[in-house]
Design a protein around this motif. Structure first.
Motif, PDB file in Angstrom:
ATOM      1  N   PRO A  26      42.140  13.898  59.060  1.00 56.28           N
ATOM      2  CA  PRO A  26      40.878  13.480  58.249  1.00 56.28           C
ATOM      3  C   PRO A  26      40.919  12.072  57.396  1.00 56.28           C
ATOM      4  O   PRO A  26      42.038  12.073  56.721  1.00 56.28           O
ATOM      5  N   GLN A  27      39.859  11.392  57.601  1.00 62.25           N
ATOM      6  CA  GLN A  27      39.930   9.995  56.894  1.00 62.25           C
ATOM      7  C   GLN A  27      38.801  10.058  56.155  1.00 62.25           C
ATOM      8  O   GLN A  27      37.771  10.804  56.059  1.00 62.25           O
ATOM      9  N   ALA A  28      38.907   9.285  55.064  1.00 58.51           N
ATOM     10  CA  ALA A  28      37.683   9.076  53.892  1.00 58.51           C
ATOM     11  C   ALA A  28      36.625   8.384  54.750  1.00 58.51           C
ATOM     12  O   ALA A  28      36.702   7.461  55.389  1.00 58.51           O
ATOM     13  N   LEU A  29      35.258   8.780  54.265  1.00 59.31           N
ATOM     14  CA  LEU A  29      34.176   8.380  54.852  1.00 59.31           C
ATOM     15  C   LEU A  29      33.244   8.052  53.553  1.00 59.31           C
ATOM     16  O   LEU A  29      33.248   8.782  52.945  1.00 59.31           O
ATOM     17  N   GLY A  30      32.513   6.928  53.749  1.00 52.36           N
ATOM     18  CA  GLY A  30      31.572   6.534  52.474  1.00 52.36           C
ATOM     19  C   GLY A  30      30.698   5.609  52.973  1.00 52.36           C
ATOM     20  O   GLY A  30      30.710   5.022  54.005  1.00 52.36           O
ATOM     21  N   MET A  31      29.367   5.348  52.271  1.00 56.95           N
ATOM     22  CA  MET A  31      28.666   4.519  52.627  1.00 56.95           C
ATOM     23  C   MET A  31      28.136   3.586  51.470  1.00 56.95           C
ATOM     24  O   MET A  31      28.415   4.316  50.384  1.00 56.95           O
ATOM     25  N   VAL A  32      27.534   2.360  51.617  1.00 57.14           N
ATOM     26  CA  VAL A  32      27.119   1.791  50.447  1.00 57.14           C
ATOM     27  C   VAL A  32      25.658   1.389  50.819  1.00 57.14           C
ATOM     28  O   VAL A  32      25.354   1.003  51.812  1.00 57.14           O
ATOM     29  N   VAL A  68      21.753  13.478  47.542  1.00 60.03           N
ATOM     30  CA  VAL A  68      22.673  12.773  46.219  1.00 60.03           C
ATOM     31  C   VAL A  68      21.465  12.035  45.533  1.00 60.03           C
ATOM     32  O   VAL A  68      20.329  11.638  46.162  1.00 60.03           O
ATOM     33  N   ALA A  69      21.848  11.694  44.245  1.00 57.85           N
ATOM     34  CA  ALA A  69      20.834  11.105  43.478  1.00 57.85           C
ATOM     35  C   ALA A  69      20.291   9.633  43.982  1.00 57.85           C
ATOM     36  O   ALA A  69      21.449   8.838  44.442  1.00 57.85           O
ATOM     37  N   ALA A  70      19.332   9.229  43.813  1.00 53.10           N
ATOM     38  CA  ALA A  70      18.959   7.760  44.463  1.00 53.10           C
ATOM     39  C   ALA A  70      19.625   6.585  43.524  1.00 53.10           C
ATOM     40  O   ALA A  70      19.119   6.625  42.309  1.00 53.10           O
ATOM     41  N   ARG A  71      20.717   6.079  44.147  1.00 54.56           N
ATOM     42  CA  ARG A  71      20.971   4.762  43.608  1.00 54.56           C
ATOM     43  C   ARG A  71      21.733   3.852  44.613  1.00 54.56           C
ATOM     44  O   ARG A  71      22.318   4.304  45.748  1.00 54.56           O
ATOM     45  N   SER A  72      22.019   2.551  44.250  1.00 52.99           N
ATOM     46  CA  SER A  72      22.547   1.808  45.036  1.00 52.99           C
ATOM     47  C   SER A  72      23.891   1.729  44.757  1.00 52.99           C
ATOM     48  O   SER A  72      24.356   2.269  43.609  1.00 52.99           O
ATOM     49  N   GLY A  73      24.788   1.262  45.672  1.00 48.36           N
ATOM     50  CA  GLY A  73      26.334   1.076  45.391  1.00 48.36           C
ATOM     51  C   GLY A  73      26.941   2.064  46.569  1.00 48.36           C
ATOM     52  O   GLY A  73      26.482   2.819  47.289  1.00 48.36           O
ATOM     53  N   ALA A  74      28.361   2.410  46.115  1.00 47.89           N
ATOM     54  CA  ALA A  74      29.106   3.136  46.983  1.00 47.89           C
ATOM     55  C   ALA A  74      28.627   4.632  46.791  1.00 47.89           C
ATOM     56  O   ALA A  74      28.754   5.065  45.513  1.00 47.89           O
ATOM     57  N   ILE A  75      28.825   5.359  47.940  1.00 44.71           N
ATOM     58  CA  ILE A  75      28.802   6.870  47.801  1.00 44.71           C
ATOM     59  C   ILE A  75      29.583   7.357  48.713  1.00 44.71           C
ATOM     60  O   ILE A  75      29.687   7.319  49.798  1.00 44.71           O
ATOM     61  N   PRO A  76      30.602   8.166  47.961  1.00 46.62           N
ATOM     62  CA  PRO A  76      31.707   8.883  48.926  1.00 46.62           C
ATOM     63  C   PRO A  76      30.859  10.120  49.868  1.00 46.62           C
ATOM     64  O   PRO A  76      30.328  10.632  49.121  1.00 46.62           O
ATOM     65  N   LEU A  77      31.421  10.239  50.931  1.00 46.15           N
ATOM     66  CA  LEU A  77      30.894  11.265  51.910  1.00 46.15           C
ATOM     67  C   LEU A  77      31.805  12.307  52.329  1.00 46.15           C
ATOM     68  O   LEU A  77      31.713  13.249  53.152  1.00 46.15           O
ATOM     69  N   GLY A  78      33.030  12.186  51.672  1.00 46.35           N
ATOM     70  CA  GLY A  78      34.092  13.051  52.100  1.00 46.35           C
ATOM     71  C   GLY A  78      35.135  12.781  52.889  1.00 46.35           C
ATOM     72  O   GLY A  78      35.069  11.565  53.598  1.00 46.35           O
ATOM     73  N   LEU A  79      35.918  13.597  53.410  1.00 49.30           N
ATOM     74  CA  LEU A  79      37.038  13.345  54.404  1.00 49.30           C
ATOM     75  C   LEU A  79      36.549  13.933  56.007  1.00 49.30           C
ATOM     76  O   LEU A  79      35.703  15.120  55.792  1.00 49.30           O
ATOM     77  N   VAL A  80      36.543  13.231  56.728  1.00 50.67           N
ATOM     78  CA  VAL A  80      35.950  13.841  58.104  1.00 50.67           C
ATOM     79  C   VAL A  80      37.216  13.658  59.334  1.00 50.67           C
ATOM     80  O   VAL A  80      38.128  12.587  59.062  1.00 50.67           O
ATOM     81  N   ALA A 133      38.967   7.001  62.927  1.00 48.13           N
ATOM     82  CA  ALA A 133      40.257   7.026  63.229  1.00 48.13           C
ATOM     83  C   ALA A 133      41.294   6.304  62.639  1.00 48.13           C
ATOM     84  O   ALA A 133      41.325   5.038  62.814  1.00 48.13           O
ATOM     85  N   GLY A 134      42.069   6.618  61.989  1.00 48.03           N
ATOM     86  CA  GLY A 134      43.452   6.075  61.519  1.00 48.03           C
ATOM     87  C   GLY A 134      43.211   5.342  60.189  1.00 48.03           C
ATOM     88  O   GLY A 134      44.082   4.905  59.454  1.00 48.03           O
ATOM     89  N   ALA A 135      42.014   5.329  59.688  1.00 47.52           N
ATOM     90  CA  ALA A 135      41.649   4.524  58.371  1.00 47.52           C
ATOM     91  C   ALA A 135      40.420   5.016  57.810  1.00 47.52           C
ATOM     92  O   ALA A 135      39.396   5.479  58.504  1.00 47.52           O
ATOM     93  N   PRO A 136      40.292   4.833  56.508  1.00 54.21           N
ATOM     94  CA  PRO A 136      39.043   4.952  55.844  1.00 54.21           C
ATOM     95  C   PRO A 136      37.777   4.091  56.319  1.00 54.21           C
ATOM     96  O   PRO A 136      38.169   3.249  56.794  1.00 54.21           O
ATOM     97  N   VAL A 137      36.614   4.655  56.357  1.00 49.88           N
ATOM     98  CA  VAL A 137      35.620   4.064  56.975  1.00 49.88           C
ATOM     99  C   VAL A 137      34.590   3.937  55.861  1.00 49.88           C
ATOM    100  O   VAL A 137      34.260   4.892  55.124  1.00 49.88           O
TER     101      VAL A 137
END
Length: 147
Positions: A26-32, A68-80, A133-137
């Motif tokens: 599993p890899q870390a997934l996040g969004m900004v 999630v709370a409405a906010r700008s910036g990075a939001i982690p989505l966990g491991l996938v 695959a192979g790295a956090p996204v």
């Protein structure tokens, strides 16, 4: 020279802390989030691996569907697990848990991974999809408001 060697060692240690897990793990997934109109309400997030359940993944048995709370910036989505994914988000400004529309046009902000061009309706899974695959996204998602 000693300083440079020390700096190189320090950088190697930092790189080791942020290194990717082995392939297949599993890899870390996040969004900004970019372009958030306000911090009212919440962000509804749908992460799916299924084209059949995109962009509304509420019936996808393997989904990640949450708010999630409405906010700008990075939001982690966990491991996938490795695979192809797509993310759809709604800025639910009034907090009613759904996308409000007027004559089929979203009244609230929407956004998708890879920021595909939005024409009539939601983009396809293919145009919003990305590999893990192979790295956090981390996906930078730009919100779009129509009304």
């Amino acid at each position: 020279m000693r300083l440079l060697r020390g700096l190189g060692l320090g950088l190697a240690l930092v790189a080791g802390l942020t290194a990717a897990a082995p392939a297949g793990q599993p890899q870390a997934l996040g969004m900004v989030l970019e372009g958030l109109r306000s911090t009212r309400g919440q962000i509804l997030v749908c992460v799916t691996r299924s084209a059949d359940h995109f962009p509304d993944c509420t019936k996808d048995p393997d989904k990640r569907h949450f708010a999630v709370a409405a906010r700008s910036g990075a939001i982690p989505l966990g491991l996938v697990a490795p695979g192809d994914y797509a993310i759809a988000i709604v800025h639910d400004e009034n907090g009613n848990g759904k996308l409000d529309t007027f004559a089929g046009i979203p009244r609230e902000g929407v956004g998708f991974s890879r920021n595909p061009v939005l024409r009539f309706g939601a983009p396809s899974f293919r145009s919003a999809g990305f590999p893990v695959a192979g790295a956090p996204v981390e996906q930078a998602i730009r919100l779009k408001y129509f009304l």
